[in-house]
Scaffold this active site. Structure first.
Site, PDB file in Angstrom:
ATOM      1  N   GLY A   1       0.837  -1.199   0.000  1.00 51.18           N
ATOM      2  CA  GLY A   1       0.000   0.000   0.000  1.00 51.18           C
ATOM      3  C   GLY A   1       0.870   1.245   0.000  1.00 51.18           C
ATOM      4  O   GLY A   1       1.977   1.257  -0.542  1.00 51.18           O
TER       5      GLY A   1
ATOM      6  N   HIS B   1       4.771   1.043  12.223  1.00 53.29           N
ATOM      7  CA  HIS B   1       3.963   1.716  13.243  1.00 53.29           C
ATOM      8  C   HIS B   1       3.894   0.768  14.429  1.00 53.29           C
ATOM      9  O   HIS B   1       3.864  -0.459  14.259  1.00 53.29           O
ATOM     10  CB  HIS B   1       2.575   2.008  12.679  1.00 53.29           C
ATOM     11  CG  HIS B   1       1.602   2.639  13.636  1.00 53.29           C
ATOM     12  ND1 HIS B   1       1.981   3.569  14.591  1.00 53.29           N
ATOM     13  CD2 HIS B   1       0.263   2.487  13.792  1.00 53.29           C
ATOM     14  CE1 HIS B   1       0.917   3.957  15.272  1.00 53.29           C
ATOM     15  NE2 HIS B   1      -0.135   3.304  14.814  1.00 53.29           N
TER      16      HIS B   1
ATOM     17  N   GLU C   1      -7.359  27.051   0.904  1.00 52.48           N
ATOM     18  CA  GLU C   1      -6.215  27.816   1.410  1.00 52.48           C
ATOM     19  C   GLU C   1      -5.517  27.156   2.596  1.00 52.48           C
ATOM     20  O   GLU C   1      -4.474  27.647   3.044  1.00 52.48           O
ATOM     21  CB  GLU C   1      -6.662  29.241   1.774  1.00 52.48           C
ATOM     22  CG  GLU C   1      -7.046  30.070   0.555  1.00 52.48           C
ATOM     23  CD  GLU C   1      -7.225  31.550   0.881  1.00 52.48           C
ATOM     24  OE1 GLU C   1      -6.511  32.051   1.769  1.00 52.48           O
ATOM     25  OE2 GLU C   1      -8.079  32.184   0.245  1.00 52.48           O
TER      26      GLU C   1
ATOM     27  N   SER D   1      -1.202  38.801   6.390  1.00 53.86           N
ATOM     28  CA  SER D   1      -1.423  40.226   6.682  1.00 53.86           C
ATOM     29  C   SER D   1      -1.514  40.470   8.183  1.00 53.86           C
ATOM     30  O   SER D   1      -1.779  39.551   8.970  1.00 53.86           O
ATOM     31  CB  SER D   1      -2.717  40.688   6.016  1.00 53.86           C
ATOM     32  OG  SER D   1      -3.845  40.124   6.679  1.00 53.86           O
TER      33      SER D   1
END
Length: 338
Positions: free
Chosen positions: A25, A107, A230, A251
Site C-alpha cells: 500500500g 507503526h 487555502e 497580513s
C-alpha cells in the site's frame, strides 16, 4: 533524544540479507521501491487475491505469497493495515519466523497493544516515516528524505539497532533525520496527532467552517476557498518555518484575528476533549474499539466513510478543482500505480 543521519548508518548491516516487505500500500510500495533502489534484496509478500500484486510486478519487484516471502526473508517488515496485522501475523508470519530473524514494523500499534507478541528469540524493531508513503517515495526520488522514528523492542542478536538504522537510511530517512524513540511513545503520539489535530481535528474544523459560512448565506464556492483550499497555503508556511513563519507571511489583519480569535474556537472545552482522547489511547480503549469494529466487518466505519464522501464540501471541491487541471498532473497519490 538520539538523532542519526546517513553517516551513522552502515548499509552493510542490511545488504546481503533477504528482505520481505509485507503489503504494497502507501508505505509498503515506498519501502520496497526505496530499498530496491538502494541496492537491497527485496521481495514483496501479498495474498494471492491482493489487488496490489499487479502493481508490484509492474514495478519489477518479485512477489510471493505472504508466508513464502516471510519464510525466505531474514528481515520481515509488516506494512499492512493495523487492524489486519494481528491476523496476518498469526496465520502467515509466525509460522515463518525462526531464531535470529528480524521482524519490523512501520507503526507500533500491534506491538504496543500486544495484538502481536513475537517470540523472545526474534529481533523486533520499528522504522516509522513521519509522512505518508507516497511522500516517502517522492522525496527519495528527489534525493531528499522524510524523517523516520526508530525503536528497538527486542534485540537478542545485539545488532538490531544497526539493522534498523540501515533500513531507515536505505529508504531516505537518514537524509533528514532518524530519531530514536519507543514503540509506546510513537504509537500513542501518532494516534493522538491523527485524531486530535492532523486528521480528525482538521477535517472537522474545515467542515464546520464551511457549513457556518454556507448556512449564513455565502456561496459554497467562496466557503470552499476560505475554509479548505487555502489550508495548504497556510500549512506549507508552517511546515517551512513554524507558526511564526506563517504569521510573518500573512497580513497584519489576519495575524491579529489569528491571535485573538483562534483560542475562542479551540478553547478549554477542546483541550478537555483532547485529554480524553489521549486517555482512551493510553488505556488501549481506542485500540480495542478499532479492532472490534474491524472484526465485526467495519459497519460503522463504512457508513461514516460513505457519509464523509457525500458531504457537500466534497462535491463543491470536485467542481472547483476541475478549474485547476494542474492539480491532477504529477499527483502524489495515483491509485492506479501506488
Amino acid at each position: 533524544m538520539k538523532v542519526y543521519y546517513d553517516r551513522d548508518a552502515n548499509l552493510d548491516a542490511l545488504r546481503g540479507k533477504k528482505i520481505a516487505v509485507i503489503g504494497f500500500g502507501s508505505q509498503g510500495h515506498a519501502h520496497a521501491l526505496n530499498l530496491r533502489d538502494s541496492g537491497m534484496d527485496v521481495r514483496v509478500g501479498l495474498a494471492a487475491s491482493s489487488t496490489s500484486r499487479e502493481k508490484a510486478v509492474k514495478q519489477g519487484l518479485p512477489v510471493f505469497e505472504t508466508t513464502e516471502a516471510a519464510r525466505q526473508a531474514d528481515v520481515i517488515m509488516m506494512l499492512v493495515p493495523d487492524e489486519m496485522g494481528g491476523d496476518i501475523y498469526a496465520k502467515e508470519i509466525a509460522p515463518a519466523l525462526a531464531k535470529g530473524k528480524y521482524l519490523a514494523f512501520g507503526h507500533g500499534f500491534n506491538i504496543h497493544f500486544k495484538f502481536i507478541q513475537p517470540p523472545p528469540d526474534v529481533n523486533v524493531f520499528m522504522i516509522a516515516p513521519k509522512g505518508p508513503g507516497h511522500l516517502v517515495r517522492s522525496e527519495y526520488m528527489k534525493g531528499r528524505g522524510v524523517p523516520c522514528l526508530l525503536a528497538i523492542q527486542q534485540d537478542p542478536s545485539h545488532d538490531t539497532r544497526a539493522v534498523g538504522l540501515a533500513w531507515g537510511s536505505a529508504i531516505g530517512g537518514g537524509r533528514a533525520a532518524i530519531i530514536e524513540t519507543t514503540f509506546k511513545e510513537e504509537t500513542e503520539t501518532d494516534l493522538f496527532g491523527e485524531q486530535a489535530v492532523l486528521c480528525g481535528g482538521l477535517t472537522e474544523l474545515i467542515r464546520a467552517g464551511w457549513e457556518t459560512l454556507v448556512d449564513a448565506g455565502y456561496a459554497p464556492e467562496m466557503a470552499y476557498f476560505e475554509c479548505l483550499h487555502e489550508v495548504k497555503l497556510i500549512v506549507d508556511l508552517i511546515y517551512e518555518g513554524g507558526i511564526s513563519n506563517m504569521r510573518y507571511s500573512i497580513s497584519n489583519t489576519a495575524e491579529y484575528g489569528d491571535m485573538t480569535r483562534g483560542n475562542r474556537v479551540v478553547g478549554e472545552d477542546t483541550r478537555v476533549a483532547m485529554k480524553k482522547l489521549l486517555a482512551d489511547i493510553q488505556s488501549g480503549k481506542f485500540a480495542n474499539e478499532w479492532i472490534s469494529e474491524y472484526r465485526a466487518g467495519l459497519p460503522r466505519f463504512k457508513q461514516m466513510r460513505k457519509e464523509g464522501e457525500q458531504h457537500p464540501v466534497e462535491e463543491v471541491g470536485r467542481k472547483l478543482r476541475a478549474f485547476m487541471p494542474w492539480l491532477a498532473s504529477d499527483r502524489l497519490v495515483d491509485r492506479a500505480r501506488n
